[in-house]
Enzyme design. Structure first.
Site, PDB file in Angstrom:
ATOM      1  N   GLU B  60      33.063  44.687  37.413  1.00  0.00           N
ATOM      2  CA  GLU B  60      33.252  43.243  37.555  1.00  0.00           C
ATOM      3  C   GLU B  60      32.519  42.625  38.742  1.00  0.00           C
ATOM      4  OE1 GLU B  60      35.789  45.209  36.565  1.00  0.00           O
ATOM      5  OE2 GLU B  60      36.238  44.381  34.592  1.00  0.00           O
ATOM      6  N   HIS B 129      47.346  42.011  32.800  1.00  0.00           N
ATOM      7  CA  HIS B 129      46.481  41.396  31.792  1.00  0.00           C
ATOM      8  C   HIS B 129      47.034  40.052  31.309  1.00  0.00           C
ATOM      9  CE1 HIS B 129      44.410  45.238  31.536  1.00  0.00           C
ATOM     10  NE2 HIS B 129      43.619  44.801  30.591  1.00  0.00           N
TER      11      HIS B 129
END
Lengths: 325, 325
Positions: B60, B129
């Site tokens: 990321e 999440h």
């Protein structure tokens, strides 16, 4: 490899400019005339100049907190730099960046960076632009030995290999991660980068010719679609982590020896390849540098500060909302 | 044409990539396979090729940082941060680098970057999440934050996000992907900082963010059945925020419920409440009500998750409390 007198003069001028620019700002800083933190690059000049000599404005670099040398080597004008270090309105970044965030988009200089390891992902993005738009450009991230331990660097190394980006990881191993001796042996950093799957090489960072040869090869590889390269250039840090750091943690005798052995300027002038660069030319180059420094320091110290409304400008290109009014 | 939010985003990506060849997609699983977890980028590779639809490793910091560096140098990347929770492993590149490029470089830089990311609870995806986190991003100067609540807005706002020159975080609530509505065909662009009045009303204002705008609309229907006229406002972009429209609605109704799936502390609900307390004090006939998630992580178990996410009943209850004041 043969060097023209023009190339030699240019390389010498850039290294000497970095050296004297920094000695001058160091002196001004010690007199309290420049604000903030500054980080000296002395004895690493051959790395920046060897790295950037073959680049054009369509090639990119992402620099570090120790970035004055990278700026000068990439072609930033001393006047804009001096104004920026003095945090004045007409500085390269209107005084809002200062030494640690100085940038010049027109020169492909994507910024010094006050986050250790912050630059490599950005440089990878610039390499992606060059690859996608097929500009033939390359992108280089300067990375200290301290930054080499950051996860961002590992991520950028990996991405550059996976996407075969035209990128150079230019490690500057100056032995010290801030105030702590980096325990990694010389060459370990290049070895690590190589383990990601790219050619890697270790060079003497005080030897302009060694750095330049390695960078020329890496840049050619990038331009020809050959993917990334890592170079570990080794040259001991001369001054402290930041200006004012007395380096009490370093052994005096070792520091003295490193300072003398690591000075790239006498190495350069003593090299047989610089025989055509005569004393007169060197003296002329030096005189011009000192004159330009006198001029830019005087100008920068007398220049206007940013006006108060500049606090609010250039956060966004466009933004309609109270937060920006 | 009726389509789901997922289809509308996919269509917009197709249209914008066809419109401007500097638009590239990058992220995990975006190119190969099914086009991301929910198929949002499906079909783009077939149309535009792997040079412009770029699968990255799971990395990321490098995705966000390289997208920023690419934006700085001439591409218009749409990078995917699969879940907003992954900000935890790349925040530096957004917070310290991308958000500050333009300001700290004195206005030289443009960073036309969109980070698409999934937000929100309700799908049983658990603590790492399911978060909202947009409030944290809206607090950072230099980026814009967008929260579409339906397919039509998603199309218009994404087109604007891709075409304008500032970094944008585009927050897609995963529980809205399959919700359908009519979407305007052809060129459809919604300017940032313009709220949508979802339902007009006179007794109370329900300001709902992202998916909570949908729940607020349902709450308004329940209130209407009891003879209460609720106005529903969806700000659509959190930074910039259309304060004027919220204040105009409150000036008409005298009461406000802010519905935000964020954790309550330092949330957009707090920001909007504070803004109305500061600038709309004279309009208020009752204290502003905040309906938010509790100050807890998102539980995985569906039985607790349903209590975590604000419900229509919570909104109705808060509205009645304000009306009874």
């Amino acid at each position: 490899m043969d060097y023209s007198l023009n190339e030699l003069t240019r390389a010498y001028r850039l290294m000497k400019t970095i050296r004297e620019f920094e000695e001058r700002i160091r002196s001004e800083y010690q007199q309290g005339k420049l604000p903030g933190f500054i980080h000296m690059y002395r004895n690493q000049e051959a790395i920046a100049v060897g790295a950037c000599l073959d680049m054009t404005n369509d090639d990119y670099i992402a620099s570090t907190h120790r970035g004055h040398g990278h700026c000068i080597a990439k072609g930033c004008e001393l006047e804009g730099m001096m104004l920026e270090l003095a945090c004045k309105q007409d500085g390269l970044c209107n005084g809002k960046g200062g030494s640690m965030h100085i940038a010049d988009m027109t020169k492909g200089m994507l910024g010094a960076n006050a986050i250790v390891g912050g630059g490599p992902p950005i440089a990878a993005g610039a390499a992606l632009t060059a690859k996608t738009l097929q500009t033939g450009g390359v992108s280089m991230a300067f990375i200290g030995d301290g930054a080499s331990d950051q996860g961002t660097v590992a991520e950028a190394l990996n991405l550059a290999v996976v996407l075969q980006l035209p990128m150079i990881f230019m490690y500057e191993n100056n032995f010290y991660a801030e105030f702590t001796r980096n325990p990694k042996p010389e060459g370990r950093i290049a070895e690590r980068a190589g383990a990601f799957g790219m050619p890697s090489v270790v060079v003497d960072g005080s030897d302009f010719f060694a750095v330049h040869a390695a960078c020329r090869e890496a840049i050619e590889r990038g331009r020809n679609g050959g993917g990334p390269t890592a170079i570990e250039a080794v040259s001991a840090r001369y001054y402290g982590h930041f200006e004012g750091d007395p380096q009490a943690y370093r052994d005096e005798a070792e520091l003295r020896a490193q300072r003398e052995a690591g000075d790239p300027l006498p190495h350069f002038l003593a090299d047989p390849r610089t025989a055509s660069l005569d004393v007169k030319t060197v003296a002329e180059v030096d005189a011009a540098i000192f004159a330009e420094l006198d001029r830019t320091v005087e100008l920068a110290l007398a220049a206007a500060d940013p006006t108060p409304e500049k606090l609010y400008t250039d956060v966004y290109v466009n933004y309609e909302g109270r937060a920006m009014q | 044409m009726k389509m789901s939010m997922r289809e509308a985003i996919n269509l917009t990506l197709h249209e914008e990539m066809a419109r401007d060849n500097r638009v590239v997609i990058m992220g995990e699983d975006v190119a190969s396979g099914q086009g991301g977890v929910y198929g949002v980028t499906a079909g783009l590779t077939e149309k535009f090729g792997v040079a412009r639809v770029i699968d990255t490793p799971i990395t990321e910091s490098a995705i966000v940082g390289a997208a920023g560096g690419a934006a700085l140098t001439g591409l218009r990347p749409v990078a995917e941060l699969m879940f907003i929770d992954f900000l935890g492993v790349c925040l530096d590149q957004l917070l310290n680098q991308i958000a500050k490029f333009r300001y700290m470089f004195g206005g030289q830089a443009r960073t036309p970057l969109v980070i698409r990311t999934m937000i929100g609870a309700g799908e049983g995806t658990g603590p790492q999440h399911s978060q909202i986190l947009y409030s944290m991003l809206a607090a950072i100067p230099g980026i814009k934050v967008v929260t579409p609540s339906n397919a039509a807005d998603a199309k218009g706002l994404l087109a604007e996000a891709i075409r304008q020159d500032d970094p944008v975080v585009f927050c897609e609530h995963k529980a809205l992907y399959l919700s359908e509505c009519d979407v305007p065909e052809g060129d459809y662009v919604i300017p940032f900082g313009k709220a949508r009045t979802v339902v007009e009303g006179t007794d109370i204002t329900l300001c709902g963010l992202s998916r909570m705008a949908v729940l607020a609309e349902q709450a308004a229907a329940e209130l209407a059945a009891e003879g209460i006229s609720a106005e529903v406002i969806d700000p659509r972009t959190l930074s910039p925020l259309d304060e004027e429209s919220i204040l105009a609605s409150v000036s008409k109704t005298g009461r406000l419920v802010v519905v935000d799936e964020s954790n309550p502390l330092c949330s957009m609900a707090s920001e909007i409440s504070g803004m109305v307390a500061e600038f709309g004090f004279d309009y208020l006939d009752a204290p502003v009500q905040r309906v938010t998630a509790p100050h807890t992580p998102v539980p995985a178990t569906p039985c607790l998750e349903k209590d975590y996410v604000p419900s229509v009943a919570d909104i109705v209850r808060a509205a009645k409390k304000a009306l009874a004041y």
